[in-house]
Write a protein that holds these residues in place. Structure first.
Motif, PDB file in Angstrom:
ATOM      1  N   TYR A 579       0.866  -1.163   0.057  1.00 48.21           N
ATOM      2  CA  TYR A 579       0.026   0.085   0.057  1.00 48.21           C
ATOM      3  C   TYR A 579       1.012   1.341   0.053  1.00 48.21           C
ATOM      4  O   TYR A 579       0.585   2.372  -0.784  1.00 48.21           O
ATOM      5  N   ALA A 580       2.074   1.337   0.739  1.00 52.28           N
ATOM      6  CA  ALA A 580       2.828   2.456   0.766  1.00 52.28           C
ATOM      7  C   ALA A 580       3.467   2.651  -0.655  1.00 52.28           C
ATOM      8  O   ALA A 580       3.592   3.935  -0.970  1.00 52.28           O
ATOM      9  N   ARG A 581       3.845   1.710  -1.227  1.00 54.73           N
ATOM     10  CA  ARG A 581       4.454   1.855  -2.361  1.00 54.73           C
ATOM     11  C   ARG A 581       3.242   2.576  -3.640  1.00 54.73           C
ATOM     12  O   ARG A 581       3.520   3.457  -4.357  1.00 54.73           O
ATOM     13  N   ASN A 582       2.183   2.123  -3.379  1.00 53.20           N
ATOM     14  CA  ASN A 582       1.185   2.848  -4.239  1.00 53.20           C
ATOM     15  C   ASN A 582       0.541   4.254  -3.703  1.00 53.20           C
ATOM     16  O   ASN A 582       0.038   4.927  -4.396  1.00 53.20           O
ATOM     17  N   ASP A 583       0.905   4.369  -2.254  1.00 51.92           N
ATOM     18  CA  ASP A 583       0.569   5.964  -2.057  1.00 51.92           C
ATOM     19  C   ASP A 583       1.427   6.891  -2.618  1.00 51.92           C
ATOM     20  O   ASP A 583       1.111   7.802  -3.026  1.00 51.92           O
ATOM     21  N   GLU A 584       2.591   6.389  -2.866  1.00 48.94           N
ATOM     22  CA  GLU A 584       3.802   7.254  -3.718  1.00 48.94           C
ATOM     23  C   GLU A 584       3.436   7.508  -5.251  1.00 48.94           C
ATOM     24  O   GLU A 584       3.577   8.495  -5.552  1.00 48.94           O
ATOM     25  N   LEU A 585       2.623   6.652  -5.461  1.00 49.65           N
ATOM     26  CA  LEU A 585       1.974   6.694  -6.878  1.00 49.65           C
ATOM     27  C   LEU A 585       0.863   7.379  -6.991  1.00 49.65           C
ATOM     28  O   LEU A 585       0.035   7.709  -8.251  1.00 49.65           O
ATOM     29  N   GLY A 586       0.192   7.846  -5.865  1.00 50.71           N
ATOM     30  CA  GLY A 586      -1.260   8.493  -5.903  1.00 50.71           C
ATOM     31  C   GLY A 586      -2.495   7.607  -6.055  1.00 50.71           C
ATOM     32  O   GLY A 586      -3.730   8.196  -6.268  1.00 50.71           O
ATOM     33  N   THR A 587      -2.268   6.279  -5.829  1.00 54.11           N
ATOM     34  CA  THR A 587      -3.473   5.516  -6.090  1.00 54.11           C
ATOM     35  C   THR A 587      -4.421   5.915  -4.853  1.00 54.11           C
ATOM     36  O   THR A 587      -4.091   5.489  -3.576  1.00 54.11           O
ATOM     37  N   PRO A 588      -5.602   6.305  -5.325  1.00 51.63           N
ATOM     38  CA  PRO A 588      -6.445   6.584  -4.113  1.00 51.63           C
ATOM     39  C   PRO A 588      -7.127   5.466  -3.323  1.00 51.63           C
ATOM     40  O   PRO A 588      -7.491   5.678  -2.124  1.00 51.63           O
ATOM     41  N   TYR A 589      -7.504   4.401  -3.891  1.00 48.86           N
ATOM     42  CA  TYR A 589      -8.020   3.029  -3.241  1.00 48.86           C
ATOM     43  C   TYR A 589      -7.387   1.925  -3.385  1.00 48.86           C
ATOM     44  O   TYR A 589      -6.731   1.792  -4.427  1.00 48.86           O
ATOM     45  N   GLY A 590      -7.398   0.941  -2.253  1.00 50.67           N
ATOM     46  CA  GLY A 590      -6.721  -0.329  -2.456  1.00 50.67           C
ATOM     47  C   GLY A 590      -7.920  -1.243  -1.986  1.00 50.67           C
ATOM     48  O   GLY A 590      -8.813  -0.860  -0.928  1.00 50.67           O
ATOM     49  N   VAL A 591      -7.870  -2.498  -2.455  1.00 46.25           N
ATOM     50  CA  VAL A 591      -8.910  -3.588  -1.872  1.00 46.25           C
ATOM     51  C   VAL A 591      -7.949  -4.597  -1.736  1.00 46.25           C
ATOM     52  O   VAL A 591      -7.168  -5.009  -2.463  1.00 46.25           O
ATOM     53  N   THR A 592      -8.361  -5.541  -0.607  1.00 45.47           N
ATOM     54  CA  THR A 592      -7.756  -6.536  -0.189  1.00 45.47           C
ATOM     55  C   THR A 592      -8.466  -7.820  -0.315  1.00 45.47           C
ATOM     56  O   THR A 592      -9.666  -7.682   0.178  1.00 45.47           O
ATOM     57  N   LEU A 593      -7.927  -8.792  -0.879  1.00 48.64           N
ATOM     58  CA  LEU A 593      -8.670 -10.073  -0.733  1.00 48.64           C
ATOM     59  C   LEU A 593      -7.765 -10.946   0.119  1.00 48.64           C
ATOM     60  O   LEU A 593      -6.589 -11.234  -0.170  1.00 48.64           O
TER      61      LEU A 593
END
Length: 652
Positions: A579-593
């Motif tokens: 998630y932290a790596r994608n916070d750097e890319l500005g990704t607003p949402y994450g879903v976890t399976l």
């Protein structure tokens, strides 16, 4: 309830942002393995997607919603086009060379940077308020030799007067206001040369003296055809493509005005010394509009829709008074009071404001600055820059909003034209060179004919507006009769021209979006709005086991069918790091399976800025994310639709 995000826990760190942008390949210097070329950049996957999303919203916001006529015109342009428009003669900046190294510097920037650095040192020596955090202190120290040199009061006043001619706000008197970048509009090359000598202005990088200013045309030259018989240029802006096709556009619009044409495309400027990343480059993408209006009726049919929009305006009268206090005012009031010239111009100021806020620009760092009289083209009646504050100060987003008229048919006429030998003029008359040029260029045709006759006899005497006389020779000035083809009627404006440099918008958006969490200062977050974020959703399977594969494919397919760009991160690192790596890319949402997802078909949803997590069925979460990305709901409403995730639903 969502948690409060403290984005001010750590001050803005430009080097950390630049390291993030480089590491995650938002953009990088072009041809880097060959040493690179200043002012040229390649966009990587996230940068390309971010720019594409900004362009997509620009097209929707302006072209679609305003029913504009879209163009895509040629980049390569024959020389006669720019000779007629005046670009060949006037599209230029003054440059100076380091006397020892030969390094080239833009002359007006040298003057401004060195004088502002010295004033900053004076303030420090006097124990006054520190410069704003946006100042590059290290660079200022180098330019000023030291940060604490007290200047005489008259020297301070003289420096500030020079900077005022550059359109610079009095930064050092009003430390909460930052300067804008722009040319020394009231100074000729000879004037700048005199400033360099009088104030001992040196190259701040080497402390070497600089040579006499030279005029440098910013257009890239080329040739058309195998033998080079047709000289040409790479276009420095897209406006000519609009005007040259005006008659076709008018016919397409059934001969009716008002209407607007719009174009997104590449432009090229051979900048003298590009040193500000994406803020000053040699190749860039422009988004430009030409809105044609009746010169006798500049009302706008949709003006009432934006009448109550509040914007921050810095008008020319405030600047001319030596002040920098901007005012918040509604568009309707600004037009009613004559601060903004007319309804159509006011309408586009409001629409540009709405667009910039929609893509994520901080409204507290956005203003519109009106050009002063010495900055405007002679054909302009009113002109405003949308300026966005960033770490270098206030940066305009592109070209100004200018009111002017394009002609259906060019006007061809003959007139006397003054031609200068600027090098001889500067050496002969020094600080008076600018006054002499302005005096001659203000003459009407009858006066020019008289001066032409006198020059034919060996000399001509002219008198400035202050009553000072100058004797000119043919070595300095010649006057020739030339045929002029005028494509723009310069005295009856009727075009509104909103123009964006998209690279500048993109970079300032990244600055405004960047922050760090208290618990992880080294890893930044880009709070990009879902509208423009390169990736909208990160799909994170808890395990790499095969039983997760069908669910990952199903969720990916559902997002894809909803038109939402999602990425899967199934690496073997922890979920937190993913998630932290994608916070750097500005990704607003994450879903976890997780393992509960396999049994219960549930899925958790994480919001980037708050790290708040919600849970629901796969279809419920996909539906909520779709509404969030499409702007149908905000996170607060998503929290009402999905219960909080407390971490106990997952099972091993």
């Amino acid at each position: 309830m969502t948690s409060t995000v403290n984005k001010t826990a750590h001050p803005f760190d430009k080097p950390r942002l630049e390291a993030l942008l480089n590491r995650r390949f938002f953009y990088a210097p072009a041809f880097e393995i060959y040493g690179g070329v200043a002012g040229l950049y390649d966009y990587g996957p996230p940068g390309s997607s971010l720019q594409a999303n900004i362009i997509a919203e620009w097209r929707k916001h302006f072209i679609v919603e305003e029913h504009m006529l879209e163009l895509d015109t040629s980049i390569m342009t024959p020389a006669p086009v720019f000779e007629t428009s005046g670009h060949v003669a006037r599209f230029a900046d003054w440059m100076v060379k380091d006397a020892k190294t030969g390094d080239v510097l833009r002359a007006d920037h040298l003057v401004k940077n060195v004088l502002e650095a010295r004033l900053a040192g004076d303030r420090e020596a006097r124990g006054l308020a520190a410069a704003p955090p946006t100042e590059d202190k290290k660079k200022k120290k180098k330019a000023a030799k030291t940060t604490a040199i007290k200047l005489e009061d008259e020297v301070v006043a003289e420096y500030e007067a020079i900077l005022a001619q550059a359109g610079a706000l009095p930064l050092l008197l009003y430390p909460l206001q930052a300067r804008r970048s722009g040319p020394l509009d009231n100074y000729s090359g000879a004037d700048i040369w005199e400033l360099c000598r009088k104030h001992n202005l040196r190259n701040p990088d080497t402390d070497n003296e600089v040579g006499e200013p030279q005029l440098f045309n910013l257009m890239f030259t080329s040739s058309i055809g195998p033998t080079g018989q047709h000289p040409g240029y790479l276009r420095p802006e897209t406006a000519q493509g609009h005007f040259l096709n005006f008659s076709r556009l008018l016919d397409f619009n059934n001969g009716r005005i008002p209407f607007a044409s719009a174009q997104i495309g590449r432009s090229f400027r051979n900048e003298i010394s590009p040193r500000a990343g994406l803020l000053r480059v040699r190749e860039f993408t422009m988004a430009e509009i030409e809105h044609y209006v009746d010169p006798e009726d500049k009302r706008h049919a949709r003006f009432n829709e934006v009448r109550d929009v509040k914007v921050v305006l810095l008008d020319r009268h405030v600047q001319e008074a030596g002040k920098s206090s901007a005012q918040e005012i509604t568009i309707g009031e600004a037009v009613d009071k004559g601060i903004i010239a007319n309804e159509t111009l006011g309408y586009f100021v409001a629409r540009i404001y709405q667009f910039l806020l929609k893509i994520g620009i901080n409204p507290q760092r956005l203003r519109f600055r009106q050009h002063m009289a010495n900055e405007m083209a002679h054909y302009a009646t009113d002109c405003w820059d949308a300026e966005i504050h960033n770490s270098t100060g206030w940066t305009e987003t592109g070209h100004p909003l200018v009111v002017r008229q394009a002609l259906k048919e060019p006007i061809v006429f003959e007139r006397e034209v003054a031609e200068w030998d600027k090098k001889t003029l500067g050496k002969t008359f020094k600080q008076d060179a600018g006054v002499i040029q302005k005096t001659v260029e203000a003459m009407d045709q009858e006066q020019l004919v008289k001066v032409k006759g006198e020059l034919a006899q060996g000399k001509a005497v002219i008198t400035s507006s202050e009553g000072k006389q100058f004797e000119l020779s043919p070595e300095v000035l010649t006057i020739e009769r030339k045929t002029i083809k005028q494509s723009i009627r310069e005295y009856t404006p009727n075009v509104i021209e909103p123009s964006f440099g998209l690279g500048r918008v993109l970079y300032t958006l990244l600055e405004h979006s960047f922050w760090s969490r208290e618990q992880d200062v080294e890893r930044g977050v880009l709070s990009l709005p879902p509208l423009v974020a390169p990736t909208k959703v990160l799909i994170v399977p808890l395990s790499a086991r095969e039983e997760f594969d069908p669910l990952v494919k199903e969720v990916s397919s559902k997002f894809r069918k909803a038109g939402i760009f999602a990425r899967v991160d199934d690496s073997n690192t922890s979920i937190g790091k993913r998630y932290a790596r994608n916070d750097e890319l500005g990704t607003p949402y994450g879903v976890t399976l997780d393992f509960a997802s396999v049994q219960n078909r549930t899925m958790t949803l994480r919001e980037r800025d708050t790290m708040d997590q919600r849970i629901g069925s796969i279809d419920e979460v996909v539906g909520v994310v779709t509404d969030l990305v499409n702007g149908n709901i905000e996170w607060e409403e998503a929290c009402q639709r999905l219960p909080a995730y407390d971490g106990v639903q997952a099972i091993e």
